[in-house]
Design a protein around this motif. Structure first.
Motif, PDB file in Angstrom:
ATOM      1  N   MET A 133       0.824  -1.197   0.000  1.00  0.00           N
ATOM      2  CA  MET A 133       0.000   0.000   0.000  1.00  0.00           C
ATOM      3  C   MET A 133       0.865   1.256   0.000  1.00  0.00           C
ATOM      4  SD  MET A 133      -2.539   0.928   3.104  1.00  0.00           S
ATOM      5  CE  MET A 133      -1.239   1.601   4.114  1.00  0.00           C
ATOM      6  N   ALA A 135       2.262   4.746   1.012  1.00  0.00           N
ATOM      7  CA  ALA A 135       2.330   5.312   2.366  1.00  0.00           C
ATOM      8  C   ALA A 135       1.314   6.423   2.592  1.00  0.00           C
ATOM      9  CB  ALA A 135       3.740   5.830   2.643  1.00  0.00           C
ATOM     10  N   ILE A 142      -6.532   1.982   4.231  1.00  0.00           N
ATOM     11  CA  ILE A 142      -5.915   1.417   5.439  1.00  0.00           C
ATOM     12  C   ILE A 142      -6.936   0.532   6.168  1.00  0.00           C
ATOM     13  CG2 ILE A 142      -4.864   1.953   7.672  1.00  0.00           C
ATOM     14  CD1 ILE A 142      -3.950   4.617   6.460  1.00  0.00           C
ATOM     15  N   ARG A 146      -7.244  -3.647   7.090  1.00  0.00           N
ATOM     16  CA  ARG A 146      -7.464  -4.171   8.444  1.00  0.00           C
ATOM     17  C   ARG A 146      -8.592  -5.180   8.514  1.00  0.00           C
ATOM     18  NH1 ARG A 146      -6.544   1.497  11.608  1.00  0.00           N
ATOM     19  NH2 ARG A 146      -4.293   1.362  11.602  1.00  0.00           N
ATOM     20  N   ALA A 150      -4.863 -10.592   5.308  1.00  0.00           N
ATOM     21  CA  ALA A 150      -3.639 -10.453   4.513  1.00  0.00           C
ATOM     22  C   ALA A 150      -2.613  -9.609   5.247  1.00  0.00           C
ATOM     23  CB  ALA A 150      -3.960  -9.805   3.173  1.00  0.00           C
ATOM     24  N   SER A 151      -1.365  -9.926   5.023  1.00  0.00           N
ATOM     25  CA  SER A 151      -0.280  -9.118   5.554  1.00  0.00           C
ATOM     26  C   SER A 151      -0.209  -7.848   4.706  1.00  0.00           C
ATOM     27  CB  SER A 151       1.005  -9.934   5.423  1.00  0.00           C
ATOM     28  OG  SER A 151       2.009  -9.368   6.193  1.00  0.00           O
ATOM     29  N   THR A 152       0.100  -6.707   5.351  1.00  0.00           N
ATOM     30  CA  THR A 152       0.128  -5.444   4.609  1.00  0.00           C
ATOM     31  C   THR A 152       1.453  -4.735   4.789  1.00  0.00           C
ATOM     32  OG1 THR A 152      -2.243  -5.184   4.931  1.00  0.00           O
ATOM     33  CG2 THR A 152      -1.020  -3.217   4.275  1.00  0.00           C
ATOM     34  N   ILE A 153       2.063  -4.363   3.678  1.00  0.00           N
ATOM     35  CA  ILE A 153       3.348  -3.671   3.714  1.00  0.00           C
ATOM     36  C   ILE A 153       3.190  -2.317   3.031  1.00  0.00           C
ATOM     37  CG2 ILE A 153       5.715  -3.732   2.784  1.00  0.00           C
ATOM     38  CD1 ILE A 153       5.545  -6.814   3.188  1.00  0.00           C
ATOM     39  N   ARG A 154       3.739  -1.282   3.662  1.00  0.00           N
ATOM     40  CA  ARG A 154       3.632   0.071   3.139  1.00  0.00           C
ATOM     41  C   ARG A 154       4.876   0.394   2.338  1.00  0.00           C
ATOM     42  NH1 ARG A 154       4.238   4.565   6.488  1.00  0.00           N
ATOM     43  NH2 ARG A 154       2.688   6.184   6.131  1.00  0.00           N
ATOM     44  N   PHE A 155       4.723   1.053   1.199  1.00  0.00           N
ATOM     45  CA  PHE A 155       5.907   1.514   0.463  1.00  0.00           C
ATOM     46  C   PHE A 155       5.897   3.028   0.362  1.00  0.00           C
ATOM     47  CE2 PHE A 155       3.747   2.487  -3.512  1.00  0.00           C
ATOM     48  CZ  PHE A 155       2.677   1.609  -3.544  1.00  0.00           C
ATOM     49  N   ARG A 156       7.081   3.592   0.073  1.00  0.00           N
ATOM     50  CA  ARG A 156       7.212   5.055   0.076  1.00  0.00           C
ATOM     51  C   ARG A 156       6.347   5.666  -1.005  1.00  0.00           C
ATOM     52  NH1 ARG A 156      10.896   6.323   3.924  1.00  0.00           N
ATOM     53  NH2 ARG A 156      12.294   4.586   4.404  1.00  0.00           N
ATOM     54  N   LYS A 165      11.546  -2.634  -4.550  1.00  0.00           N
ATOM     55  CA  LYS A 165      12.441  -3.113  -3.499  1.00  0.00           C
ATOM     56  C   LYS A 165      11.682  -3.948  -2.465  1.00  0.00           C
ATOM     57  CE  LYS A 165      13.970  -0.172  -0.328  1.00  0.00           C
ATOM     58  NZ  LYS A 165      14.617   1.098   0.088  1.00  0.00           N
ATOM     59  N   ARG A 166      10.501  -3.454  -2.065  1.00  0.00           N
ATOM     60  CA  ARG A 166       9.745  -4.152  -1.015  1.00  0.00           C
ATOM     61  C   ARG A 166       9.107  -5.451  -1.517  1.00  0.00           C
ATOM     62  NH1 ARG A 166       9.694  -0.562   3.555  1.00  0.00           N
ATOM     63  NH2 ARG A 166      10.899   1.154   2.736  1.00  0.00           N
ATOM     64  N   ARG A 169      12.035  -7.777  -1.504  1.00  0.00           N
ATOM     65  CA  ARG A 169      12.398  -8.140  -0.128  1.00  0.00           C
ATOM     66  C   ARG A 169      11.430  -9.166   0.445  1.00  0.00           C
ATOM     67  NH1 ARG A 169      12.443  -2.980   3.286  1.00  0.00           N
ATOM     68  NH2 ARG A 169      14.561  -2.649   2.566  1.00  0.00           N
ATOM     69  N   ARG A 170      10.159  -8.987   0.155  1.00  0.00           N
ATOM     70  CA  ARG A 170       9.136  -9.902   0.677  1.00  0.00           C
ATOM     71  C   ARG A 170       9.279 -11.292   0.058  1.00  0.00           C
ATOM     72  NH1 ARG A 170       6.343 -13.151   1.793  1.00  0.00           N
ATOM     73  NH2 ARG A 170       4.388 -13.273   2.958  1.00  0.00           N
TER      74      ARG A 170
ATOM     75  N   MET B  50       8.981   2.145   8.299  1.00  0.00           N
ATOM     76  CA  MET B  50       9.583   2.021   6.960  1.00  0.00           C
ATOM     77  C   MET B  50      11.089   2.230   7.023  1.00  0.00           C
ATOM     78  SD  MET B  50       7.278   3.407   3.818  1.00  0.00           S
ATOM     79  CE  MET B  50       7.068   5.045   4.423  1.00  0.00           C
ATOM     80  N   ASP B  57      16.753  -4.281   6.402  1.00  0.00           N
ATOM     81  CA  ASP B  57      16.363  -5.095   5.247  1.00  0.00           C
ATOM     82  C   ASP B  57      15.403  -6.220   5.641  1.00  0.00           C
ATOM     83  OD1 ASP B  57      16.305  -5.682   2.554  1.00  0.00           O
ATOM     84  OD2 ASP B  57      18.023  -7.049   2.644  1.00  0.00           O
ATOM     85  N   SER B  59      10.945  -7.076   6.425  1.00  0.00           N
ATOM     86  CA  SER B  59       9.567  -6.614   6.252  1.00  0.00           C
ATOM     87  C   SER B  59       8.864  -6.653   7.606  1.00  0.00           C
ATOM     88  CB  SER B  59       8.813  -7.528   5.280  1.00  0.00           C
ATOM     89  OG  SER B  59       9.380  -7.475   4.005  1.00  0.00           O
ATOM     90  N   PRO B  61       5.273  -6.098   8.685  1.00  0.00           N
ATOM     91  CA  PRO B  61       3.931  -5.806   8.177  1.00  0.00           C
ATOM     92  C   PRO B  61       3.104  -4.964   9.153  1.00  0.00           C
ATOM     93  CG  PRO B  61       4.185  -8.153   8.644  1.00  0.00           C
ATOM     94  CD  PRO B  61       5.516  -7.524   8.880  1.00  0.00           C
ATOM     95  N   MET B  62       2.149  -4.215   8.596  1.00  0.00           N
ATOM     96  CA  MET B  62       1.370  -3.265   9.400  1.00  0.00           C
ATOM     97  C   MET B  62       0.586  -3.928  10.523  1.00  0.00           C
ATOM     98  SD  MET B  62       0.017  -0.611   6.505  1.00  0.00           S
ATOM     99  CE  MET B  62      -0.856   0.487   7.620  1.00  0.00           C
ATOM    100  N   GLU B  63       0.107  -5.153  10.257  1.00  0.00           N
ATOM    101  CA  GLU B  63      -0.690  -5.806  11.299  1.00  0.00           C
ATOM    102  C   GLU B  63       0.180  -6.125  12.519  1.00  0.00           C
ATOM    103  OE1 GLU B  63      -0.105  -6.926   8.311  1.00  0.00           O
ATOM    104  OE2 GLU B  63       0.717  -8.946   8.410  1.00  0.00           O
TER     105      GLU B  63
END
Ligand code: PLP
Lengths: 409, 84
Positions: A133, A135, A142, A146, A150-156, A165-166, A169-170, B50, B57, B59, B61-63
């Protein structure tokens, strides 16, 4: 004993400070709305420059006529959800019209834009999927994440490189997929996503791209389909959501997809299934507005001209603007108290803008946020500019006033 | 392969990255509530995270962040993720 409301003590302090400075910027009461750009508070006429009424269609005769006809033929309310109580012809017709306009095989209409993102994101992402998602994503995105497992990752913000990159990385998402969520034009700064680059990165990693065009549908693109259309990648977008509450001058929202399998989510999306469907008049007004969007090249070009006029004028005055010229122009202020004081001065002098403060803003910024309308004239913009010019000159006096108000008990 | 950072190193890094979000310069302890004591707002917490993701390096996660209330809990979460 402690009270249920004790936890709001810090917030209460902030609100009290605002109320000392002036009126509650987050609780403005208009006594009358005269048209798309004019309101009235007491005996003062206010120029509306914070409505998100991008195409100025709230008083369009065809849209109003469509809404009136819908009330007369199908009543005031639907009294239930589309799943439990059935869809009206208006809902189906609007879904077809939007799908057709966007060139997508599936489109689902919701009761508000907020519920649209809540429902669609939660409906699409399952326990094994991963949401990426932006940022600066809106609260309803958002909140949608919730509602999922699902797992949620924020990017710039607005950075396809950072997303890349993210995602990297994941690593591999076992048994699931990546769902990347961005917006077209962002609501607070009015800055615009490089959607074409996001399409590349997302699809290179095998993910799906979801774009919320709440502030850009109707406003950008040769046919008004939004930023994705403007950047020539509309047919590559997996999911596109929007709202009826801005350029479509009604209330409601939609999500369309190039995947016809999207239809299955009607059977599982809770904010679709367990809420009443939009009223016939809301839907009919939005339906009429879609036709205006399709032929709205002249509205979009006036909006663009007005945005450039205002942006240039404010910049010349030395205001710190958060992005390039767009229908949302955010003026960055040094802090919340100054922004609140200036907001009060503006409304007292006949110009309504939005006061936007953290955490609803990126970078913890305090903003005077202006949203323009195709209904604004060159003269209206001059009025806004004049007010911002005088605001600068009134700084000294305002500061003294504020100090006195804050000191007074 | 560098060895994974220890808890004190992580705590020092968290304090360093917290600085811009703590303009009143409140003292930071492991027990400090990030939002409740340091008054970092919900969006700023995610911005801080972040930065930590990039530094280590990893992850986060938000949860997972939603369950973290104190600086110490954040340090522990990073410790776990970096030692995987
Ligand atoms: C980006 C974005 N998405 C969705 C919404 C929600 O739309 P609605 O007001 O129709 O609920 C808004 C604003 O309100 C928004 O700014």
């Amino acid at each position: 004993m402690s009270s249920l409301f004790d936890k709001y003590a810090p917030l209460k302090t902030r609100v009290d400070m605002m109320m000392k400075i002036g009126q509650d910027a987050l609780g403005v009461q208009f006594d009358d709305i005269l048209d798309a750009t004019r309101g009235r508070i007491g005996n003062r006429e206010i120029l509306l420059a914070g409505t998100n009424n991008y195409l100025g269609l709230t008083f369009d005769e065809d849209c109003m006529e469509a809404a009136k006809r819908a009330v007369e033929s199908h009543g005031t309310g639907t009294t239930g959800s589309r799943v439990a109580n059935g869809s009206y012809a208006e809902h189906i017709d609007l879904e077809k019209a939007l799908a057709d306009h966007l060139g997508m095989p599936s489109c689902i209409v919701f009761t508000t834009g907020y519920q649209t993102n809540l429902a669609a994101i939660a409906g699409l992402a399952g326990d094994k999927d991963v949401i990426f998602m932006d940022a600066d994503a809106h609260a309803c995105i958002i909140d949608g994440t919730r509602l999922t497992g699902a797992s949620t990752i924020r990017f710039r913000h607005n950075s396809p490189e950072d997303l890349d990159k993210r995602l990297q990385r994941r690593g591999e998402i076992e048994g699931g997929n990546a769902l990347v969520v961005i917006e077209g034009m962002y609501s607070m700064f009015g800055d615009i996503a490089p959607v074409d680059e996001f399409v590349d990165v997302t699809h290179r990693h095998g993910g799906y791209l979801y774009i919320d065009e709440a502030h850009s549908y109707g406003v950008f693109g040769p046919n008004g389909c939004g930023i994705a259309e403007e950047q020539g990648v509309l047919d590559k977008i997996d999911f596109i959501s929007g709202t009826f509450s801005k350029s479509l001058a009604s209330v409601g929202g939609f999500c369309a997809s190039r995947h016809k399998e999207f239809e299955i989510t009607r059977k599982i999306m809770r904010p679709y299934m367990f809420t009443a469907s939009a009223t016939p008049s809301n839907i009919a007004a939005a339906r009429a507005a879609v036709e205006k969007v399709k032929t709205g090249g002249h509205l979009r070009s006036n909006l663009k001209e007005r945005a450039e006029q205002l942006h240039t004028g404010l910049k010349e005055m030395g205001y710190d603007l958060c992005a390039e010229a767009s229908p949302v122009i955010a003026v960055r202020r040094p802090n919340e108290a100054v922004a609140a004081m200036e907001w009060n001065w503006l409304i007292e002098n006949g110009v309504y803008v939005n006061l936007a403060v953290p955490p609803g803003t990126p970078q913890s910024s305090s903003l005077l946020r202006i949203s323009l309308s195709a209904a604004h004239t060159e003269e209206n913009i001059n009025t806004i500019l004049k007010a911002f010019g005088e605001l600068k000159n009134a700084q000294g006096e305002m500061m003294q006033n504020m100090a006195a108000k804050l000191a007074a008990e | 392969m560098t060895s994974s950072p220890n808890s004190d190193e992580i705590f020092a890094k968290v304090c360093e990255l917290l600085k811009p979000y703590n303009p009143q310069n409140r003292p930071i302890y492991r027990e400090s509530g990030i939002m409740s004591d340091l008054e970092v707002d919900s969006v700023a917490v995610f911005d801080l995270v972040m930065g930590l993701e990039d530094h280590y390096d990893i992850s986060i996660p938000m949860e997972m962040v939603s369950d973290i209330k104190t600086v110490g809990e954040l340090v522990n979460a990073i410790k776990e993720l970096t030692s995987e």
